[in-house]
Motif scaffolding. Structure first.
Motif, PDB file in Angstrom:
ATOM      1  N   LEU A  19       0.836  -1.225  -0.030  1.00 22.14           N
ATOM      2  CA  LEU A  19      -0.102   0.095   0.067  1.00 22.14           C
ATOM      3  C   LEU A  19       0.848   1.177   0.018  1.00 22.14           C
ATOM      4  CD1 LEU A  19      -2.858  -1.020   2.359  1.00 22.14           C
ATOM      5  CD2 LEU A  19      -2.988  -0.764  -0.015  1.00 22.14           C
ATOM      6  N   LEU A  20       1.881   1.395   0.740  1.00 22.49           N
ATOM      7  CA  LEU A  20       2.687   2.409   0.797  1.00 22.49           C
ATOM      8  C   LEU A  20       3.405   2.560  -0.384  1.00 22.49           C
ATOM      9  CD1 LEU A  20       4.661   2.101   4.197  1.00 22.49           C
ATOM     10  CD2 LEU A  20       2.996   3.892   3.724  1.00 22.49           C
ATOM     11  N   ILE A  21       3.792   1.688  -1.243  1.00 21.39           N
ATOM     12  CA  ILE A  21       4.699   1.703  -2.447  1.00 21.39           C
ATOM     13  C   ILE A  21       3.543   1.983  -3.605  1.00 21.39           C
ATOM     14  CG2 ILE A  21       5.698   0.545  -4.519  1.00 21.39           C
ATOM     15  CD1 ILE A  21       7.529   1.251  -1.902  1.00 21.39           C
ATOM     16  N   ALA A  22       2.203   1.667  -3.659  1.00 19.07           N
ATOM     17  CA  ALA A  22       1.250   2.033  -4.415  1.00 19.07           C
ATOM     18  C   ALA A  22       0.846   3.559  -4.072  1.00 19.07           C
ATOM     19  CB  ALA A  22      -0.127   1.323  -4.198  1.00 19.07           C
ATOM     20  N   ALA A  23       0.831   3.864  -2.957  1.00 20.22           N
ATOM     21  CA  ALA A  23       0.536   5.379  -2.689  1.00 20.22           C
ATOM     22  C   ALA A  23       1.776   6.295  -2.957  1.00 20.22           C
ATOM     23  CB  ALA A  23       0.359   5.588  -1.142  1.00 20.22           C
ATOM     24  N   GLN A  24       2.941   5.797  -3.106  1.00 19.56           N
ATOM     25  CA  GLN A  24       4.023   6.555  -3.372  1.00 19.56           C
ATOM     26  C   GLN A  24       4.029   6.758  -5.036  1.00 19.56           C
ATOM     27  OE1 GLN A  24       7.549   5.010  -2.328  1.00 19.56           O
ATOM     28  NE2 GLN A  24       9.169   6.898  -2.561  1.00 19.56           N
ATOM     29  N   VAL A  25       3.920   5.732  -5.768  1.00 20.13           N
ATOM     30  CA  VAL A  25       3.685   5.475  -7.178  1.00 20.13           C
ATOM     31  C   VAL A  25       2.446   6.583  -7.667  1.00 20.13           C
ATOM     32  CG1 VAL A  25       2.908   4.265  -8.912  1.00 20.13           C
ATOM     33  CG2 VAL A  25       4.468   3.372  -7.458  1.00 20.13           C
ATOM     34  N   ALA A  26       1.396   6.697  -6.900  1.00 24.62           N
ATOM     35  CA  ALA A  26       0.199   7.649  -6.964  1.00 24.62           C
ATOM     36  C   ALA A  26       0.678   8.756  -7.048  1.00 24.62           C
ATOM     37  CB  ALA A  26      -1.074   7.266  -6.347  1.00 24.62           C
ATOM     38  N   LEU A  27       1.372   9.072  -6.060  1.00 18.74           N
ATOM     39  CA  LEU A  27       1.645  10.662  -5.572  1.00 18.74           C
ATOM     40  C   LEU A  27       2.836  11.133  -6.801  1.00 18.74           C
ATOM     41  CD1 LEU A  27       1.179  13.036  -3.815  1.00 18.74           C
ATOM     42  CD2 LEU A  27       3.081  12.112  -2.471  1.00 18.74           C
ATOM     43  N   THR A  28       3.745  10.258  -7.011  1.00 17.16           N
ATOM     44  CA  THR A  28       4.608  10.680  -8.075  1.00 17.16           C
ATOM     45  C   THR A  28       4.193  10.845  -9.294  1.00 17.16           C
ATOM     46  OG1 THR A  28       6.400   9.292  -6.504  1.00 17.16           O
ATOM     47  CG2 THR A  28       6.844   9.705  -8.878  1.00 17.16           C
ATOM     48  N   LEU A  29       3.123   9.686  -9.735  1.00 18.54           N
ATOM     49  CA  LEU A  29       2.556  10.017 -11.029  1.00 18.54           C
ATOM     50  C   LEU A  29       1.664  11.083 -11.283  1.00 18.54           C
ATOM     51  CD1 LEU A  29       0.804   7.357 -13.440  1.00 18.54           C
ATOM     52  CD2 LEU A  29      -0.229   9.522 -12.759  1.00 18.54           C
ATOM     53  N   ALA A  30       0.973  11.645 -10.190  1.00 23.31           N
ATOM     54  CA  ALA A  30       0.183  12.866 -10.131  1.00 23.31           C
ATOM     55  C   ALA A  30       1.097  14.172 -10.308  1.00 23.31           C
ATOM     56  CB  ALA A  30      -0.687  13.096  -8.898  1.00 23.31           C
ATOM     57  N   ILE A  31       2.214  14.091  -9.457  1.00 23.45           N
ATOM     58  CA  ILE A  31       2.924  15.187  -9.527  1.00 23.45           C
ATOM     59  C   ILE A  31       4.124  15.407 -10.598  1.00 23.45           C
ATOM     60  CG2 ILE A  31       4.863  16.407  -8.249  1.00 23.45           C
ATOM     61  CD1 ILE A  31       3.718  15.475  -5.704  1.00 23.45           C
ATOM     62  N   VAL A  32       4.370  14.346 -11.183  1.00 26.17           N
ATOM     63  CA  VAL A  32       5.430  14.374 -12.144  1.00 26.17           C
ATOM     64  C   VAL A  32       4.862  14.787 -13.546  1.00 26.17           C
ATOM     65  CG1 VAL A  32       6.820  12.757 -13.655  1.00 26.17           C
ATOM     66  CG2 VAL A  32       7.116  12.689 -11.190  1.00 26.17           C
ATOM     67  N   CYS A  33       3.346  13.935 -13.649  1.00 29.45           N
ATOM     68  CA  CYS A  33       2.550  14.116 -14.786  1.00 29.45           C
ATOM     69  C   CYS A  33       2.389  15.779 -15.127  1.00 29.45           C
ATOM     70  CB  CYS A  33       1.245  13.374 -14.899  1.00 29.45           C
ATOM     71  SG  CYS A  33       0.371  13.679 -16.334  1.00 29.45           S
ATOM     72  N   ASN A  34       2.143  16.635 -14.186  1.00 26.54           N
ATOM     73  CA  ASN A  34       1.423  17.853 -14.166  1.00 26.54           C
ATOM     74  C   ASN A  34       3.006  18.573 -14.310  1.00 26.54           C
ATOM     75  OD1 ASN A  34      -1.458  18.600 -13.783  1.00 26.54           O
ATOM     76  ND2 ASN A  34      -1.201  16.711 -12.376  1.00 26.54           N
ATOM     77  N   ALA A  35       3.950  18.294 -13.432  1.00 28.83           N
ATOM     78  CA  ALA A  35       5.290  18.948 -13.825  1.00 28.83           C
ATOM     79  C   ALA A  35       5.626  18.841 -15.163  1.00 28.83           C
ATOM     80  CB  ALA A  35       6.124  18.389 -12.540  1.00 28.83           C
ATOM     81  N   LEU A  36       5.837  17.780 -15.594  1.00 29.76           N
ATOM     82  CA  LEU A  36       6.091  17.574 -16.972  1.00 29.76           C
ATOM     83  C   LEU A  36       5.360  18.399 -18.065  1.00 29.76           C
ATOM     84  CD1 LEU A  36       7.075  13.924 -17.388  1.00 29.76           C
ATOM     85  CD2 LEU A  36       8.622  15.740 -17.117  1.00 29.76           C
ATOM     86  N   TYR A  37       4.152  18.679 -17.779  1.00 36.47           N
ATOM     87  CA  TYR A  37       3.402  19.487 -18.813  1.00 36.47           C
ATOM     88  C   TYR A  37       3.774  20.893 -18.484  1.00 36.47           C
ATOM     89  CZ  TYR A  37      -0.492  21.343 -21.312  1.00 36.47           C
ATOM     90  OH  TYR A  37      -1.238  21.858 -22.468  1.00 36.47           O
ATOM     91  N   ILE A  38       3.925  21.376 -17.075  1.00 38.54           N
ATOM     92  CA  ILE A  38       4.118  22.790 -16.903  1.00 38.54           C
ATOM     93  C   ILE A  38       5.355  23.129 -17.401  1.00 38.54           C
ATOM     94  CG2 ILE A  38       4.415  24.379 -15.081  1.00 38.54           C
ATOM     95  CD1 ILE A  38       2.360  22.664 -13.531  1.00 38.54           C
ATOM     96  N   ILE A  39       6.380  22.158 -17.276  1.00 40.90           N
ATOM     97  CA  ILE A  39       7.891  22.408 -17.772  1.00 40.90           C
ATOM     98  C   ILE A  39       7.731  22.757 -19.154  1.00 40.90           C
ATOM     99  CG2 ILE A  39       9.812  21.322 -18.264  1.00 40.90           C
ATOM    100  CD1 ILE A  39       9.726  19.943 -15.609  1.00 40.90           C
ATOM    101  N   GLN A  40       7.043  21.944 -19.733  1.00 42.08           N
ATOM    102  CA  GLN A  40       6.644  21.996 -21.463  1.00 42.08           C
ATOM    103  C   GLN A  40       6.176  23.155 -21.821  1.00 42.08           C
ATOM    104  OE1 GLN A  40       3.952  21.693 -23.485  1.00 42.08           O
ATOM    105  NE2 GLN A  40       4.874  22.064 -25.451  1.00 42.08           N
ATOM    106  N   ASP A  41       5.268  23.663 -21.016  1.00 41.60           N
ATOM    107  CA  ASP A  41       4.319  24.633 -21.315  1.00 41.60           C
ATOM    108  C   ASP A  41       5.199  26.145 -21.005  1.00 41.60           C
ATOM    109  OD1 ASP A  41       1.819  26.195 -21.896  1.00 41.60           O
ATOM    110  OD2 ASP A  41       2.329  26.722 -19.727  1.00 41.60           O
ATOM    111  N   ARG A  42       5.836  26.095 -20.011  1.00 45.03           N
ATOM    112  CA  ARG A  42       6.649  27.253 -19.823  1.00 45.03           C
ATOM    113  C   ARG A  42       7.680  27.649 -20.687  1.00 45.03           C
ATOM    114  NH1 ARG A  42       3.761  30.560 -17.653  1.00 45.03           N
ATOM    115  NH2 ARG A  42       2.548  29.324 -18.759  1.00 45.03           N
ATOM    116  N   LEU A  43       8.558  26.188 -20.951  1.00 43.79           N
ATOM    117  CA  LEU A  43       9.551  26.457 -22.077  1.00 43.79           C
ATOM    118  C   LEU A  43       9.139  26.922 -23.614  1.00 43.79           C
ATOM    119  CD1 LEU A  43      11.944  23.559 -21.027  1.00 43.79           C
ATOM    120  CD2 LEU A  43      12.093  25.842 -20.476  1.00 43.79           C
ATOM    121  N   ALA A  44       7.837  26.129 -23.661  1.00 46.09           N
ATOM    122  CA  ALA A  44       7.479  26.719 -25.119  1.00 46.09           C
ATOM    123  C   ALA A  44       6.973  28.111 -25.027  1.00 46.09           C
ATOM    124  CB  ALA A  44       6.388  25.804 -25.408  1.00 46.09           C
TER     125      ALA A  44
END
Length: 408
Positions: free
Chosen positions: A18-43
């Motif tokens: 459960l701890l690993i799954a929660a860590q994966v979920a939180l990482t995915l949520a943050i990384v997914c939005n962070a990558l898009y914000i990075i791409q949007d800011r650089l563009a």
């Protein structure tokens, strides 16, 4: 391979999965939005301004005593600038693209009965020379200003406005979305109560000094007007490869013409771009660092969990090997187990990512997250999970049966 025995084993010790799954979920949520914000800011930071940024500089002078003949000063300055070898074009301008300060006017309407406008505010460039030549803009429709178009305005005496204007393609599209040509069309700057101004030309791009996010970054208009202000800003375009040398000579010449003003600044439009988008690049850098550390922490968590489970199951591994299980079977067991945990975390992470993006869209006016970024991040998390567990799983599969059962 049967999934049920793996699931049963995880259910007997639910905390770690459960701890690993929660860590994966939180990482995915943050990384997914962070990558898009990075791409949007650089563009956003890479958007062209429409000007020849590398070869255009602005010089700003401030008078430390009254200037009796502002018009004469401007004419003398322009004559001296154009006489410097290497100068391609020069103009007195009230502002420059990406300069972060300047003039604007709004709303811009196209008829006297128009109540709402898609262009609530537009950057207002004015000059007694050709900005198109000086900035290196691309004229895509109509013509540049002619001698009879220019007027003079003294801010201490009058508020004169010209009768013609040049607009950007993006602004023309916003005002007349269905028009094949906008030449000759009227606009009312500041609302329908003001006199109309006729569009005589369209330039491909000319960003505003503020270069805001979205189409509004290119809502600019150019007016043929000599503004008699003692505060002076000259824009100069030079031959490529000689910019620094030529601008140093221009600065020297202008300072030698008069001792009643001081040079506030001299910078290229490329330097203005660096200043304007410093925040976007800083944000992108911070988000890249956050993304890297999140992925590192998640991978470390998976490695730690898998290593712990290997130590706890050494006897089980040895027994399975003794009754005929191959190394590939042991390896596959741990990989499938990790895949199940990661998939559960990804499912929760997708919901978290969408919820986080909805919050960012509503609170920070960021664009909505494309589905492609969810798919890319999901694939990345699966690969990360499999790579992280591969080492401990390989060590588990390599344990000889006799040693595993003896040291368990």
């Amino acid at each position: 391979m049967e999934i049920r025995p793996i699931l049963s084993a995880m259910l007997r010790n639910k905390t770690a999965p459960l701890l690993i799954a929660a860590q994966v979920a939180l990482t995915l949520a943050i990384v997914c939005n962070a990558l898009y914000i990075i791409q949007d800011r650089l563009a956003t930071a890479a958007r062209p301004s429409g000007a020849d940024e590398a070869n255009v500089s602005e010089l700003r002078f401030y008078p430390h005593r009254a200037i009796s003949d502002v018009r004469g000063m401007q004419l003398r300055d322009m004559e001296a600038i154009r006489a410097v070898p290497g100068v391609v074009s020069a103009a007195w301008t009230n502002q420059v693209p990406l300069g972060q300060s300047g003039w604007n006017v709004g709303p811009i309407v196209t008829s006297t009965d128009q109540q709402d406008s898609p262009v609530s505010s537009a950057a207002q460039y004015f000059t007694p020379e050709s900005i198109i030549d000086t900035f290196g803009l691309t004229l895509v429709e109509g013509r540049d200003f002619e001698a009879g178009d220019y007027i003079e305005s003294d801010p201490q005496v009058d508020r004169n406005l010209p009768s013609v204007v040049i607009v950007t393609r993006q602004m023309a599209k916003a005002l007349w979305p269905d028009a094949t040509s906008v030449l000759g069309k009227p606009i009312y700057m500041g609302g329908p109560d003001n006199p109309p101004v006729q569009v005589i030309g369209v330039v491909e791009k000319l960003q505003t000094p503020w270069a805001s996010v979205g189409d509004a970054a290119e809502y600019s208009l150019i007016m043929p007007m000599r503004y008699l202000d003692p505060f002076t800003r000259y824009s100069v375009r030079t031959e490529a490869g000689r910019h620094d040398q030529v601008m140093a000579e221009v600065e020297k010449v202008l300072l030698g013409l008069s001792n009643d003003r001081v040079l506030l600044s001299r910078r290229t439009l490329s330097e203005s771009r660096e200043r304007r988008y410093a925040g976007e690049r800083l944000m992108a850098g911070l988000l890249i660092a956050v993304t890297f550390f999140l992925l590192l922490i998640t991978a470390s968590g998976i490695v730690g969990m898998a290593s712990l489970w290997v130590n706890q199951r050494r006897k089980q591994i040895g027994v399975r090997r003794a009754i005929g299980a191959r190394k590939a079977d042991i390896l596959r067991y741990f990989l499938v187990e990790n895949l199940m945990i990661t998939t559960a975390g990804i499912a929760a992470g997708i919901a978290l990512a969408i919820g986080l993006n909805n919050f960012l869209v509503s609170e920070l006016d960021l664009p909505r997250l494309p589905v492609a970024y969810l798919g890319l991040t999901m694939a990345g998390m699966w690969v990360l999970g499999l790579l992280a567990v591969l080492g401990p799983a390989w060590r588990a599969a390599a344990v000889p049966p006799a040693i595993a059962t003896r040291t368990a």
